[in-house]
Enzyme design. Structure first.
Site, mmCIF file in Angstrom:
data_model
loop_
_atom_site.group_PDB
_atom_site.id
_atom_site.type_symbol
_atom_site.label_atom_id
_atom_site.label_comp_id
_atom_site.label_asym_id
_atom_site.label_seq_id
_atom_site.Cartn_x
_atom_site.Cartn_y
_atom_site.Cartn_z
ATOM 1 N N HIS A 62 0.835 -1.200 0.000
ATOM 2 C CA HIS A 62 0.000 0.000 0.000
ATOM 3 C C HIS A 62 0.871 1.253 0.000
ATOM 4 O O HIS A 62 2.075 1.176 0.204
ATOM 5 C CB HIS A 62 -0.986 0.017 1.175
ATOM 6 N N HIS A 64 1.117 5.368 1.358
ATOM 7 C CA HIS A 64 0.676 6.484 2.201
ATOM 8 C C HIS A 64 1.203 7.772 1.578
ATOM 9 O O HIS A 64 2.379 7.847 1.215
ATOM 10 C CB HIS A 64 1.281 6.388 3.606
ATOM 11 N N TYR A 126 -13.064 28.194 18.187
ATOM 12 C CA TYR A 126 -13.102 29.422 17.388
ATOM 13 C C TYR A 126 -14.502 29.637 16.823
ATOM 14 O O TYR A 126 -15.069 30.726 16.928
ATOM 15 C CB TYR A 126 -12.078 29.342 16.255
ATOM 16 N N GLN A 130 -17.063 32.676 17.933
ATOM 17 C CA GLN A 130 -16.892 33.709 16.921
ATOM 18 C C GLN A 130 -17.965 34.782 17.010
ATOM 19 O O GLN A 130 -17.683 35.965 16.909
ATOM 20 C CB GLN A 130 -16.878 33.088 15.522
#
Length: 146
Positions: A62, A64, A126, A130
């Site tokens: 495989h 990555h 955040y 906000q």
């Protein structure tokens, strides 16, 4: 240098961790085939505007990758392109790979993708706070125009 990249109307940081596997998890990415595949992945990504491979690790069965993609591309579009072109190039250069994958189907149907980026907890805080921050700024600015 800023970690954000720019397009004409966009500032972005879009990074993805992608894992792709050959069909039946055969161990084909070894030796010369692995080195050739690695080289071709970098070449193919450079052919797409602003697509960048930040990290690449080929295991025997495989791959990555950590990739940076501009928001004008869908991850599925880039993966279709990479898997298609890489398989064609491998079949062309290594006949034994083409024989092992009759029907010329090198890859499993899917892939795994996850985003890499800012800390999720930080972003959630955040977003949650906000509106409160915007209201405070608005109140401060109202006093300037009286």
């Amino acid at each position: 240098m800023s970690r954000f990249k720019k397009l004409s109307h966009t500032i972005y940081e879009c990074k993805y961790h992608v894992v792709v596997c050959p069909k039946y998890r055969h161990r084909i990415f070894t030796g010369e085939v692995g080195e050739y595949a690695k080289q071709q992945i970098y070449i193919l990504c450079r052919q797409k505007d602003m697509v960048e491979v930040l990290e690449l690790n080929l295991q025997s069965d495989h791959i990555h990758m950590v990739m940076s993609l501009p928001p004008k591309y869908a991850v599925s579009e880039i993966m279709g392109y990479l898997k298609g072109k890489l398989s064609l190039r491998l079949f062309q250069k290594y006949e034994r790979v083409g024989k092992r994958y009759w029907g010329r189907h090198l890859w499993s149907r899917g892939y795994c993708v996850s985003t890499v980026g800012l800390n999720e907890d930080l972003i959630r805080r955040y977003v949650k706070h906000q509106e409160k921050a915007d209201k405070q700024t608005e109140e401060q600015q109202k006093g300037l125009f009286k």
